[in-house]
Design an enzyme around this catalytic site. Structure first.
Site, PDB file in Angstrom:
ATOM      1  N   TYR A 144      64.407   5.211 -20.320  1.00 25.84           N
ATOM      2  CA  TYR A 144      63.563   6.376 -20.057  1.00 25.84           C
ATOM      3  C   TYR A 144      62.162   6.090 -20.550  1.00 25.84           C
ATOM      4  O   TYR A 144      61.979   5.537 -21.644  1.00 25.84           O
ATOM      5  CB  TYR A 144      64.127   7.602 -20.780  1.00 25.84           C
ATOM      6  CG  TYR A 144      63.283   8.854 -20.634  1.00 25.84           C
ATOM      7  CD1 TYR A 144      63.189   9.507 -19.406  1.00 25.84           C
ATOM      8  CD2 TYR A 144      62.601   9.392 -21.729  1.00 25.84           C
ATOM      9  CE1 TYR A 144      62.424  10.663 -19.278  1.00 25.84           C
ATOM     10  CE2 TYR A 144      61.832  10.548 -21.601  1.00 25.84           C
ATOM     11  CZ  TYR A 144      61.752  11.175 -20.376  1.00 25.84           C
ATOM     12  OH  TYR A 144      61.002  12.322 -20.247  1.00 25.84           O
ATOM     13  N   ASP A 239      58.167  -0.487 -24.328  1.00 22.20           N
ATOM     14  CA  ASP A 239      58.076   0.932 -24.635  1.00 22.20           C
ATOM     15  C   ASP A 239      58.762   1.142 -25.982  1.00 22.20           C
ATOM     16  O   ASP A 239      59.990   1.228 -26.073  1.00 22.20           O
ATOM     17  CB  ASP A 239      58.733   1.757 -23.529  1.00 22.20           C
ATOM     18  CG  ASP A 239      58.616   3.261 -23.779  1.00 22.20           C
ATOM     19  OD1 ASP A 239      58.171   3.636 -24.893  1.00 22.20           O
ATOM     20  OD2 ASP A 239      58.962   4.045 -22.882  1.00 22.20           O
ATOM     21  N   LYS A 267      56.390   9.520 -30.769  1.00 23.99           N
ATOM     22  CA  LYS A 267      57.347   9.993 -31.774  1.00 23.99           C
ATOM     23  C   LYS A 267      56.885   9.752 -33.216  1.00 23.99           C
ATOM     24  O   LYS A 267      56.066  10.519 -33.698  1.00 23.99           O
ATOM     25  CB  LYS A 267      58.739   9.440 -31.466  1.00 23.99           C
ATOM     26  CG  LYS A 267      59.169   9.867 -30.048  1.00 23.99           C
ATOM     27  CD  LYS A 267      60.618   9.823 -29.698  1.00 23.99           C
ATOM     28  CE  LYS A 267      60.860  10.573 -28.383  1.00 23.99           C
ATOM     29  NZ  LYS A 267      61.231   9.775 -27.251  1.00 23.99           N
TER      30      LYS A 267
HETATM   31  C1  LIG Z   1      60.636  10.038 -25.755  1.00 23.50           C
HETATM   32  C2  LIG Z   1      60.299   8.827 -24.980  1.00 23.50           C
HETATM   33  C3  LIG Z   1      59.214   8.801 -24.087  1.00 23.50           C
HETATM   34  C4  LIG Z   1      58.441  10.030 -23.754  1.00 23.50           C
HETATM   35  O1  LIG Z   1      57.781  10.558 -24.844  1.00 23.50           O
HETATM   36  P1  LIG Z   1      57.331  12.118 -24.824  1.00 23.50           P
HETATM   37  O2  LIG Z   1      56.549  12.268 -26.063  1.00 23.50           O
HETATM   38  O3  LIG Z   1      58.616  12.906 -24.790  1.00 23.50           O
HETATM   39  O4  LIG Z   1      56.535  12.325 -23.605  1.00 23.50           O
HETATM   40  C5  LIG Z   1      58.884   7.608 -23.501  1.00 23.50           C
HETATM   41  N1  LIG Z   1      59.573   6.495 -23.756  1.00 23.50           N
HETATM   42  C6  LIG Z   1      60.633   6.478 -24.588  1.00 23.50           C
HETATM   43  C7  LIG Z   1      61.350   5.199 -24.861  1.00 23.50           C
HETATM   44  C8  LIG Z   1      61.043   7.654 -25.210  1.00 23.50           C
HETATM   45  O5  LIG Z   1      62.126   7.645 -25.993  1.00 23.50           O
END
Ligand SMILES: *Cc1c(COP(=O)(O)O)cnc(C)c1O
Length: 428
Positions: A144, A239, A267
């Site tokens: 994701y 990511d 995060k």
């Molecule tokens: C949570 C997440 C996102 C998106 O971040 P948001 O702050 O919710 O927009 C993107 N990549 C990864 C791997 C994530 O876990």
């Protein structure tokens, strides 16, 4: 355990907010119950509006590695408020945070702050396209990367390079440049590069996948991605929105010794406030406006309160001594207790302070094996643990997050609840 206030608030919220929630997983549909509404949180605990206390393994989905309402962070943010909430002009704090990020992740020579992980990834992909002059990107099934149009895709049933939107409201034209490969499957990536290598701007990957439950990269998978992208003039994007500052201050790239071209963060780097960042090699990041042609902007980017929370959090993590190792040992202890209590019924994946319990008999190494797990069994486990005062992710496909505030007592109490669940199951 009473949930009457939560139930009432949820009913009323549904009159005003789609599904009663501001992010879908919070509605708890996957575990067949209604959400508890949180009143406040401190350390390893969240407290709901009915006065129940839970040991929290959601941690706001990752940010709360120091535990909730860590006092230095809260104090600094409170003080920062007095100086004004936003200016829309540069501040020294942004420099401080950028320096901290680069000190921990040397590959992020230049970085930009944004306000969410979604925004960070969306921007990094744009930079990769701008830098390479190519349109296609490769992502992995089950990873994701936020909810931007081009990344909400699933593999099409037809040709290898045909992707279809995974959400309503996304035009097929927006996803036609997104190719989907299988996590931990080098051959699936090779096939895409064989077919259209010269058109691929970047491969984007969660170096440890944590959005299909936790799935570890197999030996050689990340180095393979490094090599194949380099060989074809494409960029490698890690990511690290979850793994950044979670698998140590250097993230997954340090842990696995593989340096991507671009990194996205979120995060943890906001310390509980809305922050994301993307960055990488200088020559690549110099594509970004005002230096280059790739446009990216944000009214609240580098917001002084969010930046303050980020600075204090990262500084505490950088100077945390053996706290990562200790939290990791506790997580491993918990994983071992789950394996012992639930035996063959489960597979537990764990790395650092991330773990997942899959109700399946086969090893989980990609999306197919992750989704082979039985959601109804996870739902029953979730509901049992909630009643025992343990707040797990309300979905099989989300990670459990252990924080530095989870001490021996919290882990022991969680293990006890798991053992009780195990013996209950054993009797059936
Ligand atoms: C949570 C997440 C996102 C998106 O971040 P948001 O702050 O919710 O927009 C993107 N990549 C990864 C791997 C994530 O876990």
């Amino acid at each position: 355990m009473e949930h009457t206030r939560s139930e009432r608030l949820f009913r009323e919220s549904q009159q005003y907010i789609p599904g009663g929630v501001n992010s879908p997983v919070r509605a708890c549909r996957a575990v067949g119950c209604t959400p508890v509404f949180i009143d406040h949180a401190k350390g390893a605990y969240v407290y709901d509006v009915d006065g129940n206390r839970y040991i929290d393994y959601v941690g706001s989905w990752g940010p709360c590695i120091l535990g909730h309402a860590q006092e230095n962070v809260v104090r600094a943010v409170r003080e920062a408020c007095e100086g004004g909430l936003t200016y829309g002009a540069p501040t020294e704090k942004e420099l401080t945070l950028a320096k901290l990020i680069r000190a921990c992740m040397p590959g992020m020579e230049l970085s930009r702050l944004v306000s969410s992980g979604t925004e960070a990834v969306m921007s990094a992909v744009r930079v990769a396209r701008g830098y390479t002059g190519r349109d296609k990107i490769v992502k992995f099934r089950g990873c994701y990367h936020g909810h931007s149009d081009g990344l909400l895709v699933k593999a099409g049933s037809g040709a290898l390079t045909q992707s279809v939107p995974d959400s309503g409201g996304v035009p097929a034209d927006y996803t036609k440049h997104t190719l989907v490969a299988e996590y931990n499957d080098c051959a699936s990536v090779e096939r895409l590069f064989a077919e259209c290598g010269g058109e691929i701007a970047a491969v984007i990957v969660e170096p440890v996948a944590a959005n299909m439950g936790v799935v570890l990269p197999e030996e050689g998978f990340l180095p393979f991605l490094r090599d194949i992208t380099r060989d074809h003039g494409a960029l490698l994007i890690f990511d690290e929105v979850i793994t950044g500052f979670r698998l140590g201050v250097g993230g997954a790239q340090q842990r696995f010794g593989v340096m991507p071209d671009l990194t996205t963060l979120g995060k943890i780097i906001g310390g509980g406030m809305p922050v994301g960042a993307y960055g990488g090699r200088r020559e690549i990041m110099e594509q970004v406006a005002p230096l280059g042609e790739v446009y990216q902007a944000g009214t609240l980017s580098g917001n002084p309160l969010a930046t303050t929370a980020g600075i204090v959090t990262l500084a505490l993590l950088r100077d945390s001594g053996d706290r990562y190792e200790r939290a990791e040992r506790r997580t491993a202890e918990l994983a071992a207790a789950v394996r012992e209590a639930l035996g063959d019924r489960v597979r537990v994946n764990q790395i650092g302070t991330l773990m997942s319990v899959f109700f399946t008999g086969t090893a989980v190494r990609d999306y197919g094996t992750a989704t082979a797990s039985d959601p109804s069994r996870y739902a029953a486990f979730f509901r049992y643990m909630l009643e025992r005062g343990v707040y797990l992710a309300p979905s099989q496909y989300e990670a459990m997050f252990v924080s530095f505030a989870h001490g021996e007592e919290e882990i022991a109490r969680t293990c006890e609840a798991v053992r009780a669940y195990g013996s209950l199951q054993g009797k059936r």
